[in-house]
Design a protein around this motif. Structure first.
Motif, PDB file in Angstrom:
ATOM      1  N   THR A 191     -17.292   4.445  -1.109  1.00 15.04           N
ATOM      2  CA  THR A 191     -16.899   5.110   0.135  1.00 15.04           C
ATOM      3  C   THR A 191     -18.068   4.906   1.100  1.00 15.04           C
ATOM      4  O   THR A 191     -19.062   4.264   0.739  1.00 15.04           O
ATOM      5  CB  THR A 191     -16.666   6.619  -0.075  1.00 15.04           C
ATOM      6  N   VAL A 208      -6.559   4.252  -4.095  1.00 15.76           N
ATOM      7  CA  VAL A 208      -6.818   3.061  -4.902  1.00 15.76           C
ATOM      8  C   VAL A 208      -5.589   2.855  -5.787  1.00 15.76           C
ATOM      9  O   VAL A 208      -5.103   3.793  -6.416  1.00 15.76           O
ATOM     10  CB  VAL A 208      -8.074   3.241  -5.798  1.00 15.76           C
ATOM     11  N   LEU A 221     -12.587   3.800   2.440  1.00 17.28           N
ATOM     12  CA  LEU A 221     -12.988   3.107   1.212  1.00 17.28           C
ATOM     13  C   LEU A 221     -13.546   1.739   1.576  1.00 17.28           C
ATOM     14  O   LEU A 221     -12.929   0.986   2.334  1.00 17.28           O
ATOM     15  CB  LEU A 221     -11.792   2.969   0.267  1.00 17.28           C
ATOM     16  N   LEU A 238     -14.309  -2.073  -4.132  1.00 22.82           N
ATOM     17  CA  LEU A 238     -14.219  -1.611  -5.527  1.00 22.82           C
ATOM     18  C   LEU A 238     -14.585  -2.731  -6.466  1.00 22.82           C
ATOM     19  O   LEU A 238     -14.563  -3.910  -6.090  1.00 22.82           O
ATOM     20  CB  LEU A 238     -12.816  -1.089  -5.852  1.00 22.82           C
ATOM     21  N   SER A 258     -10.041  -4.292  -0.320  1.00 21.35           N
ATOM     22  CA  SER A 258     -10.687  -4.949  -1.461  1.00 21.35           C
ATOM     23  C   SER A 258      -9.673  -5.090  -2.593  1.00 21.35           C
ATOM     24  O   SER A 258      -8.958  -4.134  -2.896  1.00 21.35           O
ATOM     25  CB  SER A 258     -11.876  -4.092  -1.900  1.00 21.35           C
ATOM     26  N   THR A 308      -8.004  -1.360  -2.933  1.00 19.26           N
ATOM     27  CA  THR A 308      -8.252  -0.149  -2.138  1.00 19.26           C
ATOM     28  C   THR A 308      -7.503  -0.260  -0.817  1.00 19.26           C
ATOM     29  O   THR A 308      -7.381  -1.341  -0.243  1.00 19.26           O
ATOM     30  CB  THR A 308      -9.747   0.009  -1.786  1.00 19.26           C
ATOM     31  N   GLU A 309      -7.042   0.888  -0.323  1.00 17.99           N
ATOM     32  CA  GLU A 309      -6.497   0.949   1.032  1.00 17.99           C
ATOM     33  C   GLU A 309      -7.634   1.381   1.948  1.00 17.99           C
ATOM     34  O   GLU A 309      -8.687   1.828   1.483  1.00 17.99           O
ATOM     35  CB  GLU A 309      -5.324   1.930   1.045  1.00 17.99           C
ATOM     36  N   VAL A 360     -15.603   2.789  -7.073  1.00 13.82           N
ATOM     37  CA  VAL A 360     -15.024   2.733  -5.728  1.00 13.82           C
ATOM     38  C   VAL A 360     -16.100   3.143  -4.725  1.00 13.82           C
ATOM     39  O   VAL A 360     -16.735   4.190  -4.878  1.00 13.82           O
ATOM     40  CB  VAL A 360     -13.820   3.707  -5.615  1.00 13.82           C
ATOM     41  N   SER A 380       0.832  -1.201   0.000  1.00 11.29           N
ATOM     42  CA  SER A 380       0.000   0.000   0.000  1.00 11.29           C
ATOM     43  C   SER A 380       0.866   1.250   0.000  1.00 11.29           C
ATOM     44  O   SER A 380       2.063   1.194   0.305  1.00 11.29           O
ATOM     45  CB  SER A 380      -0.838   0.046   1.272  1.00 11.29           C
TER      46      SER A 380
END
Ligand SMILES: CC(C)(COP(=O)(O)OP(=O)(O)OC[C@H]1O[C@@H](n2cnc3c(N)ncnc32)[C@H](O)[C@@H]1OP(=O)(O)O)[C@@H](O)C(=O)NCCC(=O)NCCS
Length: 333
Positions: free
Chosen positions: A156, A115, A140, A143, A94, A109-110, A154, A83
């Motif tokens: 949120t 992303v 997040l 995704l 994800s 995603t973090e 994505v 990441s």
């Protein structure tokens, strides 16, 4: 918590959960699950897992910010990605592969803000999308790719955002992976259509019993007089259908078309390091006609021009090897 992902061909399943172990199962035709491998992530628990479109590679996104990648045919990890953030914000929530083979992408995603979109052919190039701003970070939640892989949705905590290279939220950099692969896709589309229109008999697709494409050969006829020959432009077989004789059959078809066209030989170029292909061609009676210096780029490498004489060339003049290598710029054909 347990998260599972079934491979697109329905034959394998991977499961991750509150442990650093990753469980891989075979799924039989009768729907029975057999544990075939237990693998380990770097340190922390897996949160998400996904298969690529060929059902050979899978990725596991972990709490410690690593994404571990394996090829199901090997127990050694292919590679691992990290990441952007090293604290809990970088936890991978994800991970997904695009499912259209024309754009090979992996995205994850973090926990907050970022992303990562990665070229899944090499896992070396990546784009980073920042969601929100440094002062207004967003958590997040997940995704997914659109079916044509041209955009990413994505999630949120409040909304779903779509990112693509033309949409309202542009991926910023000119050199982004999306754009690069999309350009490549358009280039190949043109290239393939040209072949299909001009040499339809030279373009053959092999399909599985249920009609899915598993390999193809593309070729053409070229040259004049005793240089009139069939040429193999592309030959490829899906990884999970290799070593079954598919490529050999496709090549035989191309040779039959060339024989029918009264050609003298069939030729092709192959990377010198492509042992599998060189062995296959040699097994089918092809021999090295000449070595072509720096024929390939990315990575740069010499090519072998391999040829097989057809029945018109009774004296096999067309395959007498050249004594010296040639440079790519010296090639007519
Ligand atoms: C090269 C490629 C087309 C072979 O396809 P394939 O359907 O698996 O090949 P086949 O099953 O018809 O194999 C024919 C012979 O090739 C040789 N061969 C194929 N794969 C091999 C490998 N991985 N290692 C060693 N020899 C191999 C063997 O001699 C094989 O005969 P055998 O199985 O009876 O021993 C496939 O590996 C591929 O798509 N590779 C990526 C694309 C590519 O390199 N294309 C060629 C570019 S010129």
């Amino acid at each position: 918590m347990c998260v599972v992902s079934v491979s697109p061909d329905g034959t394998k399943m991977v499961a991750v959960g509150d442990t650093n172990q990753v469980f891989v199962y075979n799924i039989s035709r009768q729907g029975q699950y057999e544990l075939i491998q237990t693998l380990n992530t770097v340190k922390d628990a897996g949160f998400s897992c996904a298969w690529d479109h060929s059902s050979t590679k899978f990725a596991v996104g972990c709490q410690d910010g690593f994404v571990c990648l394996w090829d199901v045919r090997r127990s050694k990890r292919l590679t691992q990605l990290t990441s952007q953030q090293t604290n809990g914000r970088g936890a991978v929530r994800s991970v997904k592969f695009s499912q259209s083979s024309s754009l090979d992408l992996l995205a994850f995603t973090e926990h907050t803000s970022f992303v990562n979109v990665i070229d899944a052919r090499t896992f070396e190039t990546r784009d980073i999308l920042r969601i929100g701003t440094p002062t207004a970070e967003l958590n997040l939640t997940g995704l997914t790719f659109s079916s044509d892989s041209r955009s990413i949705f994505v999630g949120t905590e409040q909304t779903i955002l779509e990112y693509d290279d033309e949409g309202y939220r542009l991926v910023p950099s000119e050199s982004n992976v999306f754009r690069h692969l999309h350009r490549l896709f358009l280039y190949y589309q043109k290239f393939y259509f040209n072949y299909l229109l001009r040499w339809p008999e030279y373009n053959v697709i092999a399909t599985s019993l249920d009609g899915r494409p598993i390999g193809y050969v593309m070729g053409k006829s070229e040259g004049t007089d005793s240089n009139w020959h069939g040429h193999v432009t592309v030959l490829t077989v899906a990884p999970s259908y290799r070593r079954l004789g598919v490529a050999r059959q496709l090549m035989r078809r191309l040779e039959e078309v060339s024989e029918a066209g009264q050609m003298w030989f069939v030729d092709l170029f192959v990377r010198i390091s492509n042992v599998a292909a060189v062995r296959m061609y040699q097994g089918m009676g092809y021999s090295i006609y000449r070595r072509v210096l720096q024929y390939y780029s990315g990575p740069e490498e010499d090519g072998l021009d391999m040829r097989k004489a057809l029945s018109k060339d009774r004296l096999k003049q067309s395959i007498i090897p050249l004594k010296h290598p040639v440079h790519a710029s010296d090639l007519d054909y």
